[in-house]
Write a protein that holds these residues in place. Structure first.
Motif, PDB file in Angstrom:
ATOM      1  N   ARG A 120       0.903  -1.216  -0.085  1.00  0.00           N
ATOM      2  CA  ARG A 120       0.012   0.075   0.025  1.00  0.00           C
ATOM      3  C   ARG A 120       1.024   1.221   0.241  1.00  0.00           C
ATOM      4  O   ARG A 120       0.355   2.224  -0.671  1.00  0.00           O
ATOM      5  CB  ARG A 120      -0.841  -0.190   1.053  1.00  0.00           C
ATOM      6  CG  ARG A 120      -2.011  -1.121   1.309  1.00  0.00           C
ATOM      7  CD  ARG A 120      -2.966  -0.821   2.343  1.00  0.00           C
ATOM      8  NE  ARG A 120      -3.596  -0.018   2.412  1.00  0.00           N
ATOM      9  CZ  ARG A 120      -4.498   0.328   3.471  1.00  0.00           C
ATOM     10  NH1 ARG A 120      -4.769  -0.618   4.320  1.00  0.00           N
ATOM     11  NH2 ARG A 120      -5.310   1.219   3.376  1.00  0.00           N
ATOM     12  N   ARG A 121       1.886   1.452   0.855  1.00  0.00           N
ATOM     13  CA  ARG A 121       3.031   2.344   0.768  1.00  0.00           C
ATOM     14  C   ARG A 121       3.699   2.478  -0.611  1.00  0.00           C
ATOM     15  O   ARG A 121       3.808   3.725  -1.003  1.00  0.00           O
ATOM     16  CB  ARG A 121       3.947   2.221   1.854  1.00  0.00           C
ATOM     17  CG  ARG A 121       3.277   2.414   3.173  1.00  0.00           C
ATOM     18  CD  ARG A 121       4.543   2.207   4.397  1.00  0.00           C
ATOM     19  NE  ARG A 121       5.533   3.135   4.259  1.00  0.00           N
ATOM     20  CZ  ARG A 121       5.622   4.175   4.895  1.00  0.00           C
ATOM     21  NH1 ARG A 121       4.731   4.619   5.792  1.00  0.00           N
ATOM     22  NH2 ARG A 121       6.681   5.014   4.888  1.00  0.00           N
ATOM     23  N   SER A 122       4.130   1.540  -1.365  1.00  0.00           N
ATOM     24  CA  SER A 122       4.617   1.365  -2.591  1.00  0.00           C
ATOM     25  C   SER A 122       3.884   2.073  -3.492  1.00  0.00           C
ATOM     26  O   SER A 122       4.227   2.680  -4.560  1.00  0.00           O
ATOM     27  CB  SER A 122       5.081   0.209  -2.954  1.00  0.00           C
ATOM     28  OG  SER A 122       5.841  -0.600  -2.094  1.00  0.00           O
TER      29      SER A 122
ATOM     30  N   GLU B  62      -0.748   5.687   2.707  1.00  0.00           N
ATOM     31  CA  GLU B  62      -0.875   4.283   2.168  1.00  0.00           C
ATOM     32  C   GLU B  62      -2.016   4.443   1.085  1.00  0.00           C
ATOM     33  O   GLU B  62      -2.992   4.998   1.278  1.00  0.00           O
ATOM     34  CB  GLU B  62      -1.416   3.312   3.032  1.00  0.00           C
ATOM     35  CG  GLU B  62      -0.096   2.948   3.941  1.00  0.00           C
ATOM     36  CD  GLU B  62      -0.343   1.938   5.222  1.00  0.00           C
ATOM     37  OE1 GLU B  62      -1.695   1.397   5.002  1.00  0.00           O
ATOM     38  OE2 GLU B  62       0.270   1.618   6.028  1.00  0.00           O
ATOM     39  N   SER B  63      -1.957   3.560  -0.150  1.00  0.00           N
ATOM     40  CA  SER B  63      -3.088   3.444  -1.069  1.00  0.00           C
ATOM     41  C   SER B  63      -4.173   2.925  -0.398  1.00  0.00           C
ATOM     42  O   SER B  63      -4.229   1.959   0.354  1.00  0.00           O
ATOM     43  CB  SER B  63      -2.426   2.726  -2.296  1.00  0.00           C
ATOM     44  OG  SER B  63      -3.511   2.579  -3.290  1.00  0.00           O
TER      45      SER B  63
ATOM     46  N   LEU C  16      -7.562   0.575  -0.347  1.00  0.00           N
ATOM     47  CA  LEU C  16      -7.654  -0.811  -1.082  1.00  0.00           C
ATOM     48  C   LEU C  16      -8.687  -0.916  -1.961  1.00  0.00           C
ATOM     49  O   LEU C  16     -10.119  -0.936  -1.483  1.00  0.00           O
ATOM     50  CB  LEU C  16      -8.180  -1.785   0.182  1.00  0.00           C
ATOM     51  CG  LEU C  16      -6.729  -2.176   0.974  1.00  0.00           C
ATOM     52  CD1 LEU C  16      -7.350  -2.979   2.229  1.00  0.00           C
ATOM     53  CD2 LEU C  16      -5.819  -3.012   0.156  1.00  0.00           C
ATOM     54  N   ASP C  17      -8.688  -0.209  -3.325  1.00  0.00           N
ATOM     55  CA  ASP C  17      -9.701  -0.229  -4.171  1.00  0.00           C
ATOM     56  C   ASP C  17      -9.603  -0.854  -5.445  1.00  0.00           C
ATOM     57  O   ASP C  17      -8.428  -1.371  -5.389  1.00  0.00           O
ATOM     58  CB  ASP C  17     -10.181   1.380  -4.349  1.00  0.00           C
ATOM     59  CG  ASP C  17      -8.842   2.291  -4.583  1.00  0.00           C
ATOM     60  OD1 ASP C  17      -7.910   1.483  -5.096  1.00  0.00           O
ATOM     61  OD2 ASP C  17      -9.067   3.601  -4.492  1.00  0.00           O
ATOM     62  N   GLN C  18     -10.243  -0.798  -6.360  1.00  0.00           N
ATOM     63  CA  GLN C  18     -10.139  -1.318  -7.606  1.00  0.00           C
ATOM     64  C   GLN C  18      -8.799  -0.796  -8.339  1.00  0.00           C
ATOM     65  O   GLN C  18      -8.055  -1.651  -9.006  1.00  0.00           O
ATOM     66  CB  GLN C  18     -11.493  -1.333  -8.622  1.00  0.00           C
ATOM     67  CG  GLN C  18     -11.366  -2.264  -9.684  1.00  0.00           C
ATOM     68  CD  GLN C  18     -11.318  -3.689  -9.137  1.00  0.00           C
ATOM     69  OE1 GLN C  18     -11.984  -4.174  -8.419  1.00  0.00           O
ATOM     70  NE2 GLN C  18     -10.351  -4.573  -9.586  1.00  0.00           N
ATOM     71  N   GLU C  19      -8.572   0.533  -8.309  1.00  0.00           N
ATOM     72  CA  GLU C  19      -7.491   1.189  -8.957  1.00  0.00           C
ATOM     73  C   GLU C  19      -6.183   0.523  -8.517  1.00  0.00           C
ATOM     74  O   GLU C  19      -5.129   0.040  -9.096  1.00  0.00           O
ATOM     75  CB  GLU C  19      -7.578   2.694  -8.779  1.00  0.00           C
ATOM     76  CG  GLU C  19      -6.100   3.317  -9.386  1.00  0.00           C
ATOM     77  CD  GLU C  19      -6.387   4.829  -9.055  1.00  0.00           C
ATOM     78  OE1 GLU C  19      -5.264   5.241  -9.643  1.00  0.00           O
ATOM     79  OE2 GLU C  19      -7.054   5.182  -8.567  1.00  0.00           O
ATOM     80  N   PHE C  20      -6.190  -0.084  -7.262  1.00  0.00           N
ATOM     81  CA  PHE C  20      -5.013  -0.095  -6.572  1.00  0.00           C
ATOM     82  C   PHE C  20      -4.942  -1.938  -6.895  1.00  0.00           C
ATOM     83  O   PHE C  20      -3.724  -2.315  -7.496  1.00  0.00           O
ATOM     84  CB  PHE C  20      -5.080  -0.183  -4.993  1.00  0.00           C
ATOM     85  CG  PHE C  20      -3.998  -1.118  -4.074  1.00  0.00           C
ATOM     86  CD1 PHE C  20      -2.780  -0.542  -4.425  1.00  0.00           C
ATOM     87  CD2 PHE C  20      -4.493  -1.880  -3.200  1.00  0.00           C
ATOM     88  CE1 PHE C  20      -1.815  -1.002  -3.592  1.00  0.00           C
ATOM     89  CE2 PHE C  20      -3.436  -2.657  -2.406  1.00  0.00           C
ATOM     90  CZ  PHE C  20      -1.914  -2.254  -2.726  1.00  0.00           C
ATOM     91  N   PHE C  21      -5.867  -2.733  -6.821  1.00  0.00           N
ATOM     92  CA  PHE C  21      -5.592  -3.790  -7.109  1.00  0.00           C
ATOM     93  C   PHE C  21      -5.378  -4.104  -8.584  1.00  0.00           C
ATOM     94  O   PHE C  21      -4.368  -4.886  -8.931  1.00  0.00           O
ATOM     95  CB  PHE C  21      -7.167  -4.785  -6.836  1.00  0.00           C
ATOM     96  CG  PHE C  21      -7.922  -4.695  -5.607  1.00  0.00           C
ATOM     97  CD1 PHE C  21      -6.751  -4.753  -4.521  1.00  0.00           C
ATOM     98  CD2 PHE C  21      -9.052  -4.643  -5.453  1.00  0.00           C
ATOM     99  CE1 PHE C  21      -7.595  -4.475  -3.145  1.00  0.00           C
ATOM    100  CE2 PHE C  21      -9.845  -4.583  -4.120  1.00  0.00           C
ATOM    101  CZ  PHE C  21      -8.785  -4.507  -2.937  1.00  0.00           C
ATOM    102  N   ASP C  22      -5.851  -3.451  -9.584  1.00  0.00           N
ATOM    103  CA  ASP C  22      -5.446  -3.527 -10.957  1.00  0.00           C
ATOM    104  C   ASP C  22      -4.053  -2.899 -11.089  1.00  0.00           C
ATOM    105  O   ASP C  22      -3.388  -3.561 -12.165  1.00  0.00           O
ATOM    106  CB  ASP C  22      -6.276  -2.737 -11.912  1.00  0.00           C
ATOM    107  CG  ASP C  22      -7.652  -3.119 -11.897  1.00  0.00           C
ATOM    108  OD1 ASP C  22      -7.869  -4.382 -11.545  1.00  0.00           O
ATOM    109  OD2 ASP C  22      -8.748  -2.607 -12.409  1.00  0.00           O
ATOM    110  N   LYS C  23      -3.315  -2.364 -10.091  1.00  0.00           N
ATOM    111  CA  LYS C  23      -2.054  -1.837 -10.311  1.00  0.00           C
ATOM    112  C   LYS C  23      -1.061  -3.013 -10.067  1.00  0.00           C
ATOM    113  O   LYS C  23      -0.039  -3.383 -10.566  1.00  0.00           O
ATOM    114  CB  LYS C  23      -1.473  -0.947  -9.529  1.00  0.00           C
ATOM    115  CG  LYS C  23      -2.167   0.533  -9.898  1.00  0.00           C
ATOM    116  CD  LYS C  23      -1.693   1.760  -8.932  1.00  0.00           C
ATOM    117  CE  LYS C  23      -2.225   2.960  -9.375  1.00  0.00           C
ATOM    118  NZ  LYS C  23      -2.017   3.960  -8.421  1.00  0.00           N
ATOM    119  N   LEU C  24      -1.435  -4.088  -9.140  1.00  0.00           N
ATOM    120  CA  LEU C  24      -0.810  -5.154  -8.598  1.00  0.00           C
ATOM    121  C   LEU C  24      -1.117  -6.408  -9.511  1.00  0.00           C
ATOM    122  O   LEU C  24      -0.215  -7.392  -9.594  1.00  0.00           O
ATOM    123  CB  LEU C  24      -1.136  -5.462  -7.249  1.00  0.00           C
ATOM    124  CG  LEU C  24      -0.606  -4.426  -6.324  1.00  0.00           C
ATOM    125  CD1 LEU C  24      -1.055  -4.723  -4.992  1.00  0.00           C
ATOM    126  CD2 LEU C  24       1.005  -4.544  -6.334  1.00  0.00           C
TER     127      LEU C  24
END
Length: 444
Positions: A151-153, A254-255, A257-265
């Motif tokens: 999340r920090r990254s 920290e980022s 926990l949403d869809q934008e974050f999930f799709d980055k990973l």
């Protein structure tokens, strides 16, 4: 030609080579004729220099070179035919250089060489040999730390008014003495070791000042980086008290926990819920732990093999060979690194004996696959979302293997992996589940 060898002891031997004119003259005559065809000398048309002229002018030099090549080739052939496991390379015995020869194409030459031999021993691994094979599980603390780091990254930098623990302070440090060091730098509060210093940096605003002892707060390497000095200078600081003045407070939020974050990973749409994200992270972490467990097993196998194989080496010969092949190395450097050299040599021989005894073979395709695997991991390290095609990986691998040093390194790594895979199948592994926290304690 007569070649023979005599053992001096279990790990030292001598090779004797006797060379008559009948052995070397045909090769020398051929080399002289080849030279005559290529020679460009004043008074002769190209390619028309008489062989006799070449013999008179360059004969001794050609004789020397051809005898040297012939002896080296025949010794290598003899070693292979007699299955001598030689360490290093044969060395001419002292005194051979003083032998008196006419070099008139009629001498019978005698050459003597020292060789070092690999010691004999039994391979120390069998089904009766047992090791623990750890199955490392991600405990809640380790999993939470990994999620936090991710999340920090992918978080964003903010500039809050007041500092909190974990913030980065952009601040000026001024040494508490006349004409002392003054440096503006970024200071990570999460790496501060002293609890009182860490607490003193919480609640600060722009232009606030506080006195800190950098020796208590930071490791030497961090002091050097923050103050822009060498580690030696950091170690020898006479005054370690500094005035810290805050220029700015930086905080990595920290980022969400949403869809934008999930799709980055992960590939778009693969993860849509927090529970799926946690499960994916746990899977990723435990896959990484498998590498840790494998490395632990490899270390244990190595330590066991090194302990069980108790042999002596031709140390005097090996030191002489290392000096001959590394003329610039000093006696002190040789002695300092010799123990590590022997350890590496010992394990290499153990591996080679396992390879030979069990007809293991490293295939070119396996080296290519390993190169692709290493290249893929490197690409992912810099950009997790970059997905190179197999064709691209093949191209990168072929380029890498054109470098002889890299190719040899990958071949040795592939061989080590093959030996490890063989040993895993041929020793007894006792599975044991363990948390990562407890596994780390084992490592320490």
């Amino acid at each position: 030609m007569n070649i023979s060898h005599q053992k001096v002891d279990d790990v030292n031997a001598k090779i004797n080579v006797e060379l008559t004119p009948e052995d070397y003259n045909p090769t020398v005559d051929k080399a002289i004729k080849e030279q005559a065809k290529k020679a460009k000398l004043p008074g002769f048309r190209p390619g028309m220099v008489p062989a006799g002229h070449i013999r008179r002018t360059y004969g001794k030099s050609i004789l020397f070179d051809e005898i040297n090549k012939l002896v080296n080739d025949k010794i290598a052939e003899y070693i292979g035919e007699n299955k001598l496991e030689v360490l290093g390379q044969p060395l001419p015995t002292e005194g051979d250089a003083d032998a008196s020869y006419n070099w008139d194409f009629n001498d019978t030459f005698t050459f003597n060489y020292e060789i070092g031999l690999a010691p004999e021993f039994d391979i120390p691994f069998s089904k009766e040999t047992s090791f623990k094979a750890y199955d490392i599980k991600a405990d809640d603390t380790t999993l939470a730390e990994r999620v936090k780091n991710l999340r920090r990254s992918y978080g964003k930098m903010t500039n809050p008014e007041t500092s909190e623990e974990g913030d980065v302070l952009y601040a000026t440090l001024k040494q508490d003495k006349e004409d002392g060091i003054e440096k503006t730098s970024s200071i990570r509060t999460d790496i501060i070791e002293d609890a009182k210093v860490k607490k003193s940096l919480v609640g600060l605003k722009k232009d606030d000042t506080v006195k800190i002892d950098v020796k208590k707060a930071f490791k030497t390497a961090d002091i050097a980086r923050i103050l822009g000095i060498t580690e030696e200078e950091a170690e020898q600081l006479d005054v370690t008290k500094f005035e810290l003045t805050v220029q700015n407070v930086n905080r990595l939020e920290e980022s969400d926990l949403d869809q934008e974050f999930f799709d980055k990973l992960f590939p778009a749409g693969d993860v849509t819920k927090e529970e799926e994200f946690t499960a994916k992270v746990k899977e990723e972490v435990e896959n990484l732990f498998k590498q840790n467990a494998d490395q632990k097993l490899r270390n244990d196998i190595y330590a066991y093999g090194m302990d069980k194989v108790d042999v002596k080496f031709p140390e005097a010969f090996l030191k002489k060979w290392l000096k001959a092949t590394n003329p610039n190395i000093s006696d002190e450097e040789l002695e300092e690194g010799f123990a590590d050299f022997l350890s590496n040599l010992k394990w290499t021989i153990i591996e080679n004996r396992i390879v030979t005894a069990n007809s293991l073979e490293v295939k070119y395709d396996e080296v290519i696959a390993l190169a692709k695997e290493r290249i893929y991991a490197q690409i992912k390290m810099y950009n997790i979302n970059d997905e190179p095609s197999d064709e691209q990986l093949n191209q990168f691998a072929m380029q890498l293997l054109q470098d002889r040093e890299q190719a040899n390194r990958l071949f040795e790594e592939a061989k080590a992996l093959k030996v490890f895979a063989y040993l895993k199948d041929n020793v007894t592994l006792n599975a044991e589940e363990i948390t990562y926290v407890d596994f780390e304690k084992l490592e320490k």
